[in-house]
Design an enzyme around this catalytic site. Structure first.
Site, mmCIF file in Angstrom:
data_model
loop_
_atom_site.group_PDB
_atom_site.id
_atom_site.type_symbol
_atom_site.label_atom_id
_atom_site.label_comp_id
_atom_site.label_asym_id
_atom_site.label_seq_id
_atom_site.Cartn_x
_atom_site.Cartn_y
_atom_site.Cartn_z
ATOM 1 N N GLU A 33 0.827 -1.130 0.049
ATOM 2 C CA GLU A 33 0.013 -0.081 0.059
ATOM 3 C C GLU A 33 0.937 1.307 0.048
ATOM 4 O O GLU A 33 1.777 1.130 0.862
ATOM 5 C CB GLU A 33 -0.850 -0.111 1.195
ATOM 6 C CG GLU A 33 -1.770 1.141 1.363
ATOM 7 C CD GLU A 33 -2.882 1.463 2.337
ATOM 8 O OE1 GLU A 33 -2.792 0.355 3.242
ATOM 9 O OE2 GLU A 33 -3.662 2.248 2.523
ATOM 10 N N ARG A 258 5.748 -12.950 9.666
ATOM 11 C CA ARG A 258 6.543 -11.637 9.306
ATOM 12 C C ARG A 258 7.916 -11.650 10.059
ATOM 13 O O ARG A 258 8.132 -12.377 10.993
ATOM 14 C CB ARG A 258 5.738 -10.522 9.427
ATOM 15 C CG ARG A 258 5.281 -10.397 10.951
ATOM 16 C CD ARG A 258 4.225 -9.066 11.047
ATOM 17 N NE ARG A 258 3.407 -8.532 10.130
ATOM 18 C CZ ARG A 258 3.177 -7.410 9.744
ATOM 19 N NH1 ARG A 258 4.196 -6.441 9.784
ATOM 20 N NH2 ARG A 258 2.482 -7.389 8.688
ATOM 21 N N LYS A 268 4.533 0.506 9.533
ATOM 22 C CA LYS A 268 4.722 1.638 9.017
ATOM 23 C C LYS A 268 4.173 2.905 9.770
ATOM 24 O O LYS A 268 4.415 4.101 9.600
ATOM 25 C CB LYS A 268 4.032 1.577 7.580
ATOM 26 C CG LYS A 268 4.989 0.872 6.384
ATOM 27 C CD LYS A 268 4.015 0.998 5.103
ATOM 28 C CE LYS A 268 3.107 -0.053 4.844
ATOM 29 N NZ LYS A 268 2.548 -0.039 3.510
HETATM 30 P P1 ATP Z 1 2.976 -2.502 8.162
HETATM 31 O O1 ATP Z 1 2.197 -3.449 9.032
HETATM 32 O O2 ATP Z 1 4.319 -2.190 8.465
HETATM 33 O O3 ATP Z 1 2.336 -1.309 8.103
HETATM 34 P P2 ATP Z 1 1.648 -3.508 5.889
HETATM 35 O O4 ATP Z 1 1.625 -5.010 5.833
HETATM 36 O O5 ATP Z 1 0.500 -2.768 6.304
HETATM 37 O O6 ATP Z 1 3.044 -3.148 6.842
HETATM 38 P P3 ATP Z 1 1.805 -3.440 2.945
HETATM 39 O O7 ATP Z 1 2.061 -2.227 2.311
HETATM 40 O O8 ATP Z 1 0.520 -3.789 3.193
HETATM 41 O O9 ATP Z 1 2.278 -3.112 4.538
HETATM 42 O O10 ATP Z 1 2.645 -4.767 2.875
HETATM 43 C C1 ATP Z 1 2.998 -5.274 1.715
HETATM 44 C C2 ATP Z 1 3.331 -6.612 1.900
HETATM 45 O O11 ATP Z 1 4.493 -6.808 2.727
HETATM 46 C C3 ATP Z 1 2.312 -7.378 2.335
HETATM 47 O O12 ATP Z 1 2.062 -8.758 1.770
HETATM 48 C C4 ATP Z 1 2.484 -7.796 3.804
HETATM 49 O O13 ATP Z 1 2.225 -8.966 4.089
HETATM 50 C C5 ATP Z 1 4.164 -7.811 3.761
HETATM 51 N N1 ATP Z 1 4.784 -7.435 4.861
HETATM 52 C C6 ATP Z 1 4.505 -6.253 5.629
HETATM 53 N N2 ATP Z 1 5.245 -6.321 6.665
HETATM 54 C C7 ATP Z 1 6.401 -7.328 6.700
HETATM 55 C C8 ATP Z 1 7.100 -8.153 7.645
HETATM 56 N N3 ATP Z 1 7.467 -7.458 8.939
HETATM 57 N N4 ATP Z 1 7.338 -9.357 7.287
HETATM 58 C C9 ATP Z 1 7.211 -10.016 6.043
HETATM 59 N N5 ATP Z 1 6.095 -9.422 5.387
HETATM 60 C C10 ATP Z 1 5.800 -8.123 5.529
HETATM 61 MG MG MG Z 2 -1.296 -3.673 5.086
#
Ligand code: ATP
Ligand code: MG
Length: 550
Positions: A33, A258, A268
């Site tokens: 995102e 994760r 984020k």
């Molecule tokens: P955050 O939790 O840091 O805000 P998010 O999951 O909301 O991250 P996205 O932009 O939705 O951020 O993430 C894109 C992809 O990265 C998703 O498929 C998510 O599952 C993966 N992702 C995010 N954080 C991690 C992590 N710590 N380890 C592995 N994969 C991750």
């Molecule tokens: Mg997300």
């Protein structure tokens, strides 16, 4: 372990699917995102999504999951693309946007309504939660659940046409208000949001919820394996329900744990808070676990990919020690960074018996093990800077550096012996007076006497002044989020950034932003992005060795 040889439960699933001829081409996607910069957790997902596609000669889509216009921004779109490329991955022509499917998604939403699978609900957010209930008790049916299909279609059209304010209505999937899985208790799939979208402008004022959008995006693109983090496991029944009701192709969603790393935060939202509250200097602050921060710090894409390969892929939540990441960085930098000399805390050294008007150009290897790095010339004169800590009064025998009467080698130059020192009024050493042995240029003393220590130096007449930023961990606590009673910002390390004025050998004048070096005996450093020839600035990536654990 190379990236290609790494294997884990997801690769096993894929290999079984390929062997069973269930799938011809593996298609994965990385779906960020654009509401913030990527962090090292994302690197794990990128490594998995792109790496898996590469391993099985498939392809990986980069898809911006841009369904939430208020939090999203073009700035993030650019940064995300730059970071993925820097990590060494390429989506080729496969760049997609959730927002380009908005019309299609609205059509699917109408289809659900027409099938009696969705309805418009006018509960307030609070009432929505009350009706939904808690996992151990069934929820209650919301009042709007039995509207006619026509009423629902009309209301949805009104939502679409902008006739209602934010929050007045949501469209909900009609599933089961008694399901033990809260995600199946008639989840919202469309909400009203009068907001300008960075991609579609003002053409939409309703936006799909993640759960509705994501499975449709995956399906439209023909994703074969939709890899996501464990928190989506409980969403999977909804993912499958939506695609089944719409009679659409159903990709396989597979969840993995994760990446979490000690002494940092990864969400984020938390990173945005650190940026907005000026605890750090922007998203690319070298103390952040963002890809851009790590790049600016001097971490390498190879090191980050190696860490991802090492930690592998499992279904168990865990906390990876930051030392593992740092070890990957040191291993790579030790092999790949040219050496140079820099003095971070200078004192002067004068060679009394060296001609005052003489300059020798010494040829010094850029890498101790790798000849292909070549050599550089370093000017040597009667006066140079050495590190303050390389001299000690009354040093014990095991101290191999300068003390009165002890002979020490100046790296790549001569052996010199300290005869006396000058101190300031506070008793701090300012200058070492020495004599040198002209027979020892680059070679051991001909008489066979042992010189045990070698120190680095920079000619005072040629030294360039630079600012050095010494970065340390951003938090003093291994898990800054663990203490629920304290904000994580209470654990910020007050000494995470220190600055010093250093003296560098002249060859570093031509370093380009982003160039990495090992400053001999001091650590790994990277020329900063706003590094200029007038005020060179270097960021310390890491010290040479890990600190001993206490
Ligand atoms: P955050 O939790 O840091 O805000 P998010 O999951 O909301 O991250 P996205 O932009 O939705 O951020 O993430 C894109 C992809 O990265 C998703 O498929 C998510 O599952 C993966 N992702 C995010 N954080 C991690 C992590 N710590 N380890 C592995 N994969 C991750
Ligand atoms: Mg997300």
């Amino acid at each position: 372990m190379t990236e290609e040889s790494s294997t884990h439960f997801i690769h096993e699933i894929i290999e079984n699917d390929l062997a069973a001829n269930k799938i011809e081409t593996i298609i994965t996607r990385f779906p960020p995102e654009p509401n913030g910069y990527l962090h090292i957790g994302h690197a794990k997902a990128i490594h998995l999504d792109f790496g898996t596609a590469q391993k099985y000669a498939g392809r990986c889509h980069l898809r911006f999951d841009d369904t939430n216009p208020e939090a999203e921004d073009e700035q993030y779109v650019h940064a995300i693309q730059e970071d993925i490329r820097w990590l060494g991955y390429d989506w080729g022509e496969n760049l997609y946007w959730a927002s380009s499917y908005f019309n299609q998604m609205e059509t699917y939403a109408r289809q659900l309504i027409e099938q009696g699978n969705a309805y418009v609900c006018d509960l307030t957010q609070e009432a929505f939660k009350t009706y939904r209930g808690i996992p151990t008790q069934p929820g209650q049916e919301p009042p709007g659940r039995h509207r006619t299909i026509q009423e629902n279609l009309d209301l949805f059209d009104q939502m679409r046409n902008g006739d209602h304010p934010n929050g007045a209505y949501v469209l909900r999937a009609k599933i089961d208000m008694t399901s033990p899985n809260l995600h199946l208790r008639d989840p919202a799939i469309y909400r009203i949001k009068h907001a300008t979208h960075h991609h579609t402008g003002d053409s939409h004022c309703i936006y799909p919820m993640y759960d509705f959008a994501h499975c449709i995006e995956d399906s439209i693109e023909g994703i074969t394996h939709s890899l996501c983090t464990l928190e989506f496991e409980v969403h999977r029944p909804l993912y499958e329900w939506i695609l089944t009701q719409l009679n659409l192709y159903r990709p396989q969603q597979i969840e993995f744990a994760r990446l979490n790393i000690t002494y940092t935060v990864m969400s984020k939202r938390k990173l945005l808070q650190l940026v907005q509250e000026n605890h750090v200097n922007g998203w690319d602050d070298p103390r952040l676990p963002t890809i851009s921060g790590m790049r600016r710090r001097g971490f390498t894409p190879t090191a980050i990919r190696n860490l991802c390969t090492q930690v592998g892929c499992t279904k168990f939540e865990s906390l990876t020690e930051i030392e593992r990441l740092e070890a990957c960085v040191r291993d790579d930098l030790n092999e790949t960074s040219p050496r140079a000399m820099a003095i971070l805390d200078p004192i002067k050294l004068i060679i009394e018996n060296y001609p005052a008007d003489q300059t020798e150009q010494l040829e010094i290897a850029n890498h101790p093990q790798n000849e292909s790095y070549g050599t550089r010339t370093v000017p040597f004169t009667r006066e140079c800077y050495i590190e303050r800590e390389d001299y000690m009064d009354d040093a014990p025998n095991k101290f191999k550096r300068f003390t009165l009467g002890r002979e020490v080698r100046l790296r790549g130059a001569y052996c010199v012996t300290c005869t006396h020192v000058e101190k300031d009024e506070k008793g701090n050493v300012t200058t070492l007076h020495t004599t040198y042995d002209p027979e020892t240029r680059g070679v051991n003393p001909p008489d066979g006497r042992k010189v045990r220590g070698t120190v680095h130096w920079v000619s005072t007449a040629h030294a360039i002044d630079a600012e050095i930023r010494l970065y340390d961990r951003l938090f003093t606590n291994e898990n800054p989020l663990a203490d629920k009673d304290k904000p994580f910002t209470d654990f910020l390390n007050p000494d995470s950034l220190q600055r010093c004025q250093a003296k560098l050998e002249p060859s570093l004048q031509t370093a380009n932003p982003g160039d990495r070096f090992q400053f001999e005996r001091v650590g790994y450093f990277c020329a900063d992005l706003d590094h200029t020839s007038t005020t060179p600035t270097f960021n310390r990536t890491l010290t040479l060795r890990a600190a001993k654990k206490i």
